[in-house]
Scaffold this active site. Structure first.
Site, PDB file in Angstrom:
ATOM      1  N   ARG A   5       1.781 -13.351   0.826  1.00  0.00           N
ATOM      2  CA  ARG A   5       1.329 -12.734   2.078  1.00  0.00           C
ATOM      3  C   ARG A   5       0.049 -13.435   2.502  1.00  0.00           C
ATOM      4  NH1 ARG A   5      -1.292  -7.344   1.070  1.00  0.00           N
ATOM      5  NH2 ARG A   5      -3.151  -8.497   1.638  1.00  0.00           N
ATOM      6  N   HIS A  27      -2.677  -7.162   4.787  1.00  0.00           N
ATOM      7  CA  HIS A  27      -1.489  -6.315   4.671  1.00  0.00           C
ATOM      8  C   HIS A  27      -1.006  -5.905   6.060  1.00  0.00           C
ATOM      9  CE1 HIS A  27       1.239  -3.144   3.547  1.00  0.00           C
ATOM     10  NE2 HIS A  27       0.523  -2.284   4.230  1.00  0.00           N
ATOM     11  N   TYR A  46     -10.414  -7.427  -2.042  1.00  0.00           N
ATOM     12  CA  TYR A  46      -9.675  -7.399  -3.310  1.00  0.00           C
ATOM     13  C   TYR A  46      -9.032  -8.716  -3.745  1.00  0.00           C
ATOM     14  CZ  TYR A  46      -5.889  -6.550   0.089  1.00  0.00           C
ATOM     15  OH  TYR A  46      -5.029  -6.641   1.148  1.00  0.00           O
TER      16      TYR A  46
END
Ligand SMILES: Cc1ncc(C[n+]2csc(CCOP(=O)(O)OP(=O)(O)O)c2C)c(N)n1
Ligand SMILES: [Mg+2]
Lengths: 366, 325
Positions: free
Chosen positions: A260, A264, A273
């Protein structure tokens, strides 16, 4: 953590790849594919155009025209490869990120925007495209796809269903139940897991100790890991899996190993993160660049071709933007539409009351 | 110790204090670690308490609640985060058939001090499943305590009370109020978390609400005052059990009652409140109890949510109607 792929010395390589990141064509003992230059140009066009659709949607969100967008950046090959493996009779069940598959199924990109703009919860007729509605609740659609496949099986139809889900989704009970049902009923369904390495902020290790494709064997059907950034390999493996399913050989799990590249969704901040270095490494495996390199190297396309596709992408984005802005807001009384197929007394009463309430404001500012 | 906190930060600090006070308190959920939850309610807790106490779980709500039950059987006090209201349903089986009923099944030998935090309600322009108000499913399930905070003071104190409670608690957090700020006195003695509170006294009509609607109702009360009408606004705080003493007392004084919640009116908590108020305060009532809430439809696409969510005007409309009897 080390993974031990099941087979012995002559087991096929763990990752099916037919086109390297450098654009070199490689052979595979089980999965291979013969593509004409024209077909490759077609795939290239798909890849570029869906990336453009995605970019435009991200921009529209940034400008406040969409409430949210889930970007497919980096996952174009997984989606176009698998999407182009489908026949018209096959049925696809997406998550919320399968804009590339939607493209392959002929869904107008503008219709994808409705639910992200907040004008509807799903803006296309699934039966018209054999492309089901986006499913936001993680994993639910896997069971729907299996049930649909059981219907195909009963009807004796020459078709299969395919269901998309993420690496995170593999933890859900529904997904595991769907594996069991598909296996027990030998349903003609292909499980297409895009392992983009992340479920929002959680890396794959939070979901699994073994490669995801290896889960299939425990349920009694084959699983294979494919280079999710290789459109040739995704097409070849999915085509074979669908063929097997249609021919009565039952389900298969495909793990498309990808990344990805974006957040998100537009609400997410991945800098909290994950490290930037990871992104840099995956940039070198870009799904579009390798097809371009392949076309160039083999002189299957010239600069005019690439320029024309770029121009088409610009037009597509412009048109999408224009029609997004023109999308009308729904009328308040549409709240009461489509809740039931049959007349419903309570709803009729509430609708009438609310219409009268709205009318009481007529002529004044509410 | 006072300071100005947002609701999200107040709950965060409440969690932190609870974790400092009791090493058995654990936090479990999706993205609660490094990310600090999608609303940042658990921000910084993993950094300070470690991965063994702030646990990023696999993506499976049934698993979150089911394993929390197992941990509770071993003496832990798990605080589970469900990322959004609409995603609690995969966990419904564990909550309804196990969490709510296991203590009774054990003849009281088992205690399940588990808190299930659920950001709830609409108003943030979200996609489907991110704006729901599922409280009635849980208030209808005996064995669960259900509470809803509406402001930072309650966020800070009620989360700690919920964690200390030996019963399972479903803890609703109004997501559109996460960024509202107030002074929080951390050393104040808090009101019991099963008590309702009069947040604005009045004399003409009692308006009951909770969670995200409290602010809307207070705004309605301010507007009503300009028209000479005095609304008494009650924040229920606890949805099961209900603090009926305070509620009935208010309605007996005002003679009128309106209930406002975001959830659909039909079979909603307002129905229970209306019935109880009618049973207990019948001779004081000047008008039937009226309910304002969502329609009997799934939560609509966000461009229609301002029509779906009861606003100041719809609350005042109901108030007006109670004067028409
Ligand atoms: C049942 C449920 N729980 C939580 C969520 C919130 N949520 C949305 S996407 C997501 C992560 C999904 O990860 P993955 O399955 O890997 O798919 P990806 O988004 O990476 O494509 C989560 C937790 C949800 N939509 N549904
Ligand atoms: Mg993922």
């Amino acid at each position: 953590m080390t993974f031990d792929a099941s087979g012995g010395a002559d087991a096929p390589p763990e990752l099916v790849q037919l086109l390297t990141p450098e654009g070199e064509r490689v052979e595979h003992p089980v999965y291979d594919i013969d593509l004409t230059p024209e077909e490759v140009r077609g795939l290239y066009r798909d890849l570029v155009l869906v990336r453009r659709v995605d970019m435009e949607a991200v921009a529209l969100q940034r400008q406040g025209e969409l409430g949210l967008w889930a970007s497919l950046l980096g996952q174009e090959a997984a989606q176009i490869g698998s999407g182009r493996a489908l026949t018209d009779a096959d049925m696809a069940f997406p998550t919320y990120r399968e804009h590339g598959v939607a493209w392959c199924r002929g869904v107008d990109p503008v219709n994808l925007l409705g639910l992200f703009r907040g004008v509807n919860h799903g803006g296309w007729d699934p039966a018209e495209h054999n492309f089901h509605l986006y499913t936001i609740v993680i994993g639910s659609q896997t069971l729907h796809a299996v049930g649909y496949a059981m219907g195909i099986q009963r009807d004796g139809a020459d078709a299969a269903s395919i269901v998309y889900f993420g690496d995170g989704a593999t933890s859900q009970g529904d997904v595991n139940e769907s594996f069991i049902w598909a296996s027990v009923f030998n349903a003609p369904v292909v499980f297409f897991c895009q392992n983009n390495q992340w479920a929002i902020s959680e890396p794959l290790e939070k979901q699994s100790r073994i490669p995801l494709y290896q889960r299939a064997s425990g349920f009694g059907f084959p699983g294979v890991r494919v280079d999710g950034n290789d459109v040739f390999a995704c097409l070849a493996v999915t085509r074979q899996a669908l063929k097997n399913a249609r021919e009565g050989q039952g389900p298969m799990l495909i793990e498309a190993f990808t990344y990805r590249m974006g957040a998100h969704t537009t609400s997410d901040d991945p800098t909290r993160y994950r490290v930037a270095g990871e992104l840099e490494a995956w940039k070198l495996k870009d799904p579009i660049e390798r097809v371009k390199a392949y076309l160039f190297k083999n002189q299957f396309a010239d600069q005019d071709f690439f320029d024309a596709i770029d121009a088409e992408a610009v037009d597509l984005g412009r048109d999408m933007r224009k029609r997004c802005l023109e999308m009308p807001d729904p009328h308040p009384l549409e709240i009461f539409e489509h809740v039931y197929a049959e007349p419903h007394a309570l709803l009729a009463e509430e609708r009438e009351q609310y219409a009268a309430y709205l009318a009481s404001f007529e002529g004044s500012e509410r | 110790m006072t300071g100005t906190l947002t609701l999200a930060k107040a709950i965060n600090e409440g969690l932190r204090t609870a974790m400092e006070d009791d090493p058995k308190v654990l936090i479990m959920g999706e993205d609660v670690g490094k990310l600090g939850g999608v609303f940042r309610v658990t921000d910084g807790l993993q950094k300070d308490f470690g991965e063994s106490r702030v646990i990023d779980t696999p993506l499976a709500e049934s698993g979150i609640i089911g394993t929390a039950i197992g941990l509770a059987l071993r003496g832990y006090r798990p605080v589970c985060e469900i990322q959004f209201d609409g995603f609690v349903f995969p966990a419904a089986d564990q909550i309804i058939t196990q969490l709510a009923k296991m203590p009774l099944r054990s003849l009281g030998t088992i205690k399940l001090p588990i808190v299930v935090r659920i950001p709830c309600g609409g108003g943030i322009g979200a996609v489907e499943h991110h704006s729901e108000s599922p409280e009635a499913y849980f208030t209808h399930t005996s064995g669960l305590r259900v509470v809803a905070c509406s402001n930072p003071v309650d966020g800070y104190h009620m989360i700690q009370q919920a964690i200390r409670c030996d019963d399972p608690v479903i803890f609703f957090e109004p997501k559109r109020r996460y960024w509202d700020k107030t002074e929080v006195d951390r050393s104040a003695t808090p009101l019991g978390f099963d008590r309702a509170q009069i947040v604005r006294p009045g004399t003409d009509v009692t308006v009951l609400s909770y969670g995200p609607m409290v602010k809307t109702v207070v705004q309605a009360a301010v507007a009503a005052e300009e028209e000479g009408r005095s609304l008494e606004v009650i924040d229920l705080r606890s949805l099961n059990p209900l603090d009926t003493g305070l509620i009935f007392d208010s309605v007996r004084r005002t003679g009128r009652c309106v209930v406002a919640h975001e959830a659909p009116v039909f079979s909603g908590l307002g129905g229970e409140l209306a019935a109880r108020v009618t049973e207990a305060c019948f001779y004081s009532l000047e008008a039937p109890v009226l309910r304002v809430g969502g329609f009997s439809t799934p939560y609509p696409p966000s461009r229609l949510e301002d029509d779906y969510l009861p606003d100041l005007d719809r609350v005042l409309d109901a108030v007006d109607r109670t004067f028409a009897f």
